[in-house]
Design a protein around this motif. Structure first.
Motif, PDB file in Angstrom:
ATOM      1  N   HIS A 176       0.812  -1.215   0.000  1.00  0.00           N
ATOM      2  CA  HIS A 176       0.000   0.000   0.000  1.00  0.00           C
ATOM      3  C   HIS A 176       0.850   1.271   0.000  1.00  0.00           C
ATOM      4  CE1 HIS A 176      -4.104  -1.707   0.822  1.00  0.00           C
ATOM      5  NE2 HIS A 176      -3.323  -2.764   0.951  1.00  0.00           N
ATOM      6  N   ALA A 177       2.098   1.175   0.419  1.00  0.00           N
ATOM      7  CA  ALA A 177       2.937   2.380   0.461  1.00  0.00           C
ATOM      8  C   ALA A 177       3.119   2.996  -0.925  1.00  0.00           C
ATOM      9  CB  ALA A 177       4.282   2.057   1.102  1.00  0.00           C
ATOM     10  N   PRO A 178       3.515   2.236  -1.967  1.00  0.00           N
ATOM     11  CA  PRO A 178       3.653   2.847  -3.296  1.00  0.00           C
ATOM     12  C   PRO A 178       2.336   3.396  -3.829  1.00  0.00           C
ATOM     13  CG  PRO A 178       4.821   0.753  -3.198  1.00  0.00           C
ATOM     14  CD  PRO A 178       3.994   0.840  -1.957  1.00  0.00           C
ATOM     15  N   TYR A 179       1.228   2.761  -3.463  1.00  0.00           N
ATOM     16  CA  TYR A 179      -0.079   3.265  -3.900  1.00  0.00           C
ATOM     17  C   TYR A 179      -0.296   4.685  -3.390  1.00  0.00           C
ATOM     18  CZ  TYR A 179      -5.172   3.800  -4.037  1.00  0.00           C
ATOM     19  OH  TYR A 179      -6.449   4.278  -4.237  1.00  0.00           O
ATOM     20  N   TRP A 180       0.001   4.905  -2.099  1.00  0.00           N
ATOM     21  CA  TRP A 180      -0.196   6.242  -1.537  1.00  0.00           C
ATOM     22  C   TRP A 180       0.841   7.231  -2.060  1.00  0.00           C
ATOM     23  CZ3 TRP A 180      -4.308   8.269   0.447  1.00  0.00           C
ATOM     24  CH2 TRP A 180      -5.294   7.425   0.934  1.00  0.00           C
ATOM     25  N   TRP A 181       2.046   6.784  -2.327  1.00  0.00           N
ATOM     26  CA  TRP A 181       3.026   7.683  -2.944  1.00  0.00           C
ATOM     27  C   TRP A 181       2.535   8.127  -4.318  1.00  0.00           C
ATOM     28  CZ3 TRP A 181       7.578   3.833  -1.807  1.00  0.00           C
ATOM     29  CH2 TRP A 181       7.832   3.844  -0.432  1.00  0.00           C
ATOM     30  N   LEU A 182       1.968   7.188  -5.061  1.00  0.00           N
ATOM     31  CA  LEU A 182       1.447   7.506  -6.385  1.00  0.00           C
ATOM     32  C   LEU A 182       0.293   8.502  -6.285  1.00  0.00           C
ATOM     33  CD1 LEU A 182       1.344   6.968  -9.435  1.00  0.00           C
ATOM     34  CD2 LEU A 182      -0.088   4.971  -8.955  1.00  0.00           C
ATOM     35  N   LYS A 183      -0.623   8.253  -5.353  1.00  0.00           N
ATOM     36  CA  LYS A 183      -1.746   9.175  -5.177  1.00  0.00           C
ATOM     37  C   LYS A 183      -1.262  10.570  -4.785  1.00  0.00           C
ATOM     38  CE  LYS A 183      -5.712   8.307  -3.627  1.00  0.00           C
ATOM     39  NZ  LYS A 183      -6.912   7.996  -2.822  1.00  0.00           N
ATOM     40  N   CYS A 184      -0.301  10.636  -3.900  1.00  0.00           N
ATOM     41  CA  CYS A 184       0.225  11.939  -3.486  1.00  0.00           C
ATOM     42  C   CYS A 184       0.910  12.649  -4.647  1.00  0.00           C
ATOM     43  CB  CYS A 184       1.199  11.762  -2.322  1.00  0.00           C
ATOM     44  SG  CYS A 184       0.404  11.319  -0.759  1.00  0.00           S
ATOM     45  N   ALA A 185       1.556  11.896  -5.512  1.00  0.00           N
ATOM     46  CA  ALA A 185       2.274  12.492  -6.647  1.00  0.00           C
ATOM     47  C   ALA A 185       1.321  13.060  -7.686  1.00  0.00           C
ATOM     48  CB  ALA A 185       3.192  11.453  -7.288  1.00  0.00           C
ATOM     49  N   GLY A 187      -2.080  13.636  -7.131  1.00  0.00           N
ATOM     50  CA  GLY A 187      -3.208  14.335  -6.513  1.00  0.00           C
ATOM     51  C   GLY A 187      -4.080  13.339  -5.773  1.00  0.00           C
ATOM     52  N   VAL A 188      -4.205  13.507  -4.459  1.00  0.00           N
ATOM     53  CA  VAL A 188      -4.848  12.481  -3.641  1.00  0.00           C
ATOM     54  C   VAL A 188      -6.321  12.277  -3.982  1.00  0.00           C
ATOM     55  CG1 VAL A 188      -3.251  12.675  -1.704  1.00  0.00           C
ATOM     56  CG2 VAL A 188      -5.261  14.161  -1.794  1.00  0.00           C
ATOM     57  N   ARG A 189      -6.942  13.250  -4.627  1.00  0.00           N
ATOM     58  CA  ARG A 189      -8.360  13.112  -4.972  1.00  0.00           C
ATOM     59  C   ARG A 189      -8.571  12.632  -6.409  1.00  0.00           C
ATOM     60  NH1 ARG A 189     -11.062  15.154  -0.720  1.00  0.00           N
ATOM     61  NH2 ARG A 189     -10.003  16.746   0.541  1.00  0.00           N
ATOM     62  N   ARG A 190      -7.490  12.362  -7.129  1.00  0.00           N
ATOM     63  CA  ARG A 190      -7.626  11.944  -8.529  1.00  0.00           C
ATOM     64  C   ARG A 190      -7.763  10.423  -8.617  1.00  0.00           C
ATOM     65  NH1 ARG A 190      -3.354  14.474 -12.480  1.00  0.00           N
ATOM     66  NH2 ARG A 190      -4.826  13.508 -13.947  1.00  0.00           N
ATOM     67  N   GLU A 191      -8.910   9.941  -8.130  1.00  0.00           N
ATOM     68  CA  GLU A 191      -9.150   8.501  -8.081  1.00  0.00           C
ATOM     69  C   GLU A 191      -9.234   7.876  -9.473  1.00  0.00           C
ATOM     70  OE1 GLU A 191      -9.056   6.952  -5.337  1.00  0.00           O
ATOM     71  OE2 GLU A 191      -9.394   8.502  -3.817  1.00  0.00           O
ATOM     72  N   THR A 192      -9.566   8.686 -10.475  1.00  0.00           N
ATOM     73  CA  THR A 192      -9.729   8.142 -11.830  1.00  0.00           C
ATOM     74  C   THR A 192      -8.450   8.208 -12.658  1.00  0.00           C
ATOM     75  OG1 THR A 192     -10.509  10.298 -12.664  1.00  0.00           O
ATOM     76  CG2 THR A 192     -12.179   8.740 -11.853  1.00  0.00           C
ATOM     77  N   HIS A 193      -7.359   8.686 -12.074  1.00  0.00           N
ATOM     78  CA  HIS A 193      -6.092   8.686 -12.815  1.00  0.00           C
ATOM     79  C   HIS A 193      -5.765   7.248 -13.215  1.00  0.00           C
ATOM     80  CE1 HIS A 193      -1.788   8.950 -13.609  1.00  0.00           C
ATOM     81  NE2 HIS A 193      -1.938  10.266 -13.716  1.00  0.00           N
ATOM     82  N   PRO A 194      -5.352   7.018 -14.463  1.00  0.00           N
ATOM     83  CA  PRO A 194      -5.142   5.639 -14.941  1.00  0.00           C
ATOM     84  C   PRO A 194      -4.186   4.822 -14.076  1.00  0.00           C
ATOM     85  CG  PRO A 194      -5.089   7.166 -16.785  1.00  0.00           C
ATOM     86  CD  PRO A 194      -5.167   8.011 -15.542  1.00  0.00           C
ATOM     87  N   LEU A 195      -3.100   5.435 -13.620  1.00  0.00           N
ATOM     88  CA  LEU A 195      -2.154   4.684 -12.802  1.00  0.00           C
ATOM     89  C   LEU A 195      -2.742   4.355 -11.421  1.00  0.00           C
ATOM     90  CD1 LEU A 195       1.203   6.523 -13.648  1.00  0.00           C
ATOM     91  CD2 LEU A 195       0.392   4.304 -14.483  1.00  0.00           C
ATOM     92  N   VAL A 196      -3.472   5.306 -10.858  1.00  0.00           N
ATOM     93  CA  VAL A 196      -4.103   5.080  -9.561  1.00  0.00           C
ATOM     94  C   VAL A 196      -5.149   3.974  -9.680  1.00  0.00           C
ATOM     95  CG1 VAL A 196      -5.587   6.096  -7.785  1.00  0.00           C
ATOM     96  CG2 VAL A 196      -3.669   7.414  -8.731  1.00  0.00           C
ATOM     97  N   ARG A 197      -5.971   4.038 -10.719  1.00  0.00           N
ATOM     98  CA  ARG A 197      -7.003   3.020 -10.909  1.00  0.00           C
ATOM     99  C   ARG A 197      -6.380   1.638 -11.104  1.00  0.00           C
ATOM    100  NH1 ARG A 197     -11.187   4.910 -15.383  1.00  0.00           N
ATOM    101  NH2 ARG A 197     -12.091   2.898 -14.784  1.00  0.00           N
ATOM    102  N   ALA A 198      -5.305   1.580 -11.880  1.00  0.00           N
ATOM    103  CA  ALA A 198      -4.669   0.286 -12.146  1.00  0.00           C
ATOM    104  C   ALA A 198      -4.087  -0.311 -10.869  1.00  0.00           C
ATOM    105  CB  ALA A 198      -3.578   0.453 -13.200  1.00  0.00           C
ATOM    106  N   TYR A 199      -3.413   0.506 -10.072  1.00  0.00           N
ATOM    107  CA  TYR A 199      -2.823   0.004  -8.827  1.00  0.00           C
ATOM    108  C   TYR A 199      -3.928  -0.406  -7.851  1.00  0.00           C
ATOM    109  CZ  TYR A 199       1.070  -0.553  -5.557  1.00  0.00           C
ATOM    110  OH  TYR A 199       2.021  -1.067  -4.710  1.00  0.00           O
ATOM    111  N   HIS A 200      -4.993   0.382  -7.811  1.00  0.00           N
ATOM    112  CA  HIS A 200      -6.102   0.050  -6.908  1.00  0.00           C
ATOM    113  C   HIS A 200      -6.712  -1.303  -7.271  1.00  0.00           C
ATOM    114  CE1 HIS A 200     -10.257   0.312  -5.261  1.00  0.00           C
ATOM    115  NE2 HIS A 200      -9.611   0.828  -4.239  1.00  0.00           N
ATOM    116  N   ARG A 201      -6.840  -1.580  -8.554  1.00  0.00           N
ATOM    117  CA  ARG A 201      -7.374  -2.884  -8.963  1.00  0.00           C
ATOM    118  C   ARG A 201      -6.481  -4.025  -8.486  1.00  0.00           C
ATOM    119  NH1 ARG A 201      -8.918  -0.135 -13.818  1.00  0.00           N
ATOM    120  NH2 ARG A 201      -6.976  -0.774 -14.842  1.00  0.00           N
ATOM    121  N   ILE A 202      -5.170  -3.794  -8.529  1.00  0.00           N
ATOM    122  CA  ILE A 202      -4.239  -4.819  -8.046  1.00  0.00           C
ATOM    123  C   ILE A 202      -4.436  -5.051  -6.550  1.00  0.00           C
ATOM    124  CG2 ILE A 202      -1.795  -5.326  -7.623  1.00  0.00           C
ATOM    125  CD1 ILE A 202      -1.190  -3.814 -10.247  1.00  0.00           C
ATOM    126  N   LEU A 203      -4.583  -3.970  -5.781  1.00  0.00           N
ATOM    127  CA  LEU A 203      -4.769  -4.104  -4.341  1.00  0.00           C
ATOM    128  C   LEU A 203      -6.074  -4.822  -4.006  1.00  0.00           C
ATOM    129  CD1 LEU A 203      -3.545  -0.621  -3.026  1.00  0.00           C
ATOM    130  CD2 LEU A 203      -2.307  -2.795  -2.971  1.00  0.00           C
TER     131      LEU A 203
END
Length: 237
Positions: A176-185, A187-203
């Protein structure tokens, strides 16, 4: 997704267990599945209603062993409405980093723990949290957000000043640490960012499936980048 080791806590049938700052109730549900007498407590009235509804659904589905019981209550960690020594196990998971007066909160956690009982406290680990703060003010600088970053030894000393002795420490949630680093990089509210969505699916896949590959990977990475640190204490008899 559990942050603490319930076997180490010794939670079983009849254990008087309180989850302080229960949030969505993940640890409370596990304690109830083990037959404990569970109290979930949080300031969030809506969350506690949802937790109470889940307790009822678990009972209806036959997921609660004989003797297991649970309730969800609204209270402040600084003024817990429970008697001294009222619980065998006290858990405070990912809450103290939100509390300005953390030493007063710790004193309350220790007060309601019975002599000989176990206290478990988890907080974000210093290095992963430090990276999040460096990448994004929005991550922590908001109402109800994180007000401090703990070093594990600092937290241990704060708890031990109230009497309990530290017995164990481990780290959790390295994936979960890289996931939160990615979100912080991005924008923490950008849930639909492709990289954030892809990592979230993995989690989500990992949490639902529990494959051996990711379990082993996370176990190996936890000492290095585990997102949370869990500390266990025993109160003197």
């Amino acid at each position: 997704m559990l942050t603490v080791d319930f076997d180490r806590l010794g939670v079983g049938p009849g254990t008087r267990f309180v989850d302080v700052g229960a949030g969505a109730g993940r640890h409370s549900f596990e304690a109830l599945r083990r037959g404990a007498d569970v109290t979930a407590v949080d300031l969030d009235e809506v969350a506690m209603k949802d937790v109470a509804d889940m307790f009822a659904a678990m009972a209806e589905a036959g997921e609660v062993p004989a003797g297991g019981a649970a309730r969800a209550e609204v209270a402040d960690v600084l003024h817990l409405p429970y008697p001294d020594g009222g619980f065998d196990v006290v858990l405070a998971s990912e809450i103290l980093e939100h509390v300005p007066h953390d030493e007063a909160a710790i004193a309350e956690l220790v007060r309601i723990l019975k002599p000989g009982g176990t206290l478990a406290v988890t907080v974000p680990r210093w290095l992963p949290e430090r990276i999040c703060w460096a990448l994004s003010d929005e991550y922590h600088a908001n109402e109800g957000g994180h007000v401090r970053i703990y070093r594990a030894d600092e937290l241990r000393r704060k708890v031990e000043r109230n009497g309990p002795e530290a017995t164990h420490r481990h780290h959790a949630h390295a994936l979960h640490a890289p996931y939160w680093w990615l979100k912080c990089a991005v924008g923490v509210r950008r849930e639909t960012h492709p990289l954030v969505r892809a990592y979230h699916r993995i989690l989500v896949w990992d949490m639902m499936s529990g494959p051996a590959m990711t379990r082993l990977t996370e176990r190996a990475l936890n000492p290095l980048i585990g997102k949370s640190v869990a500390l266990y204490f025993r109160k003197a008899r």
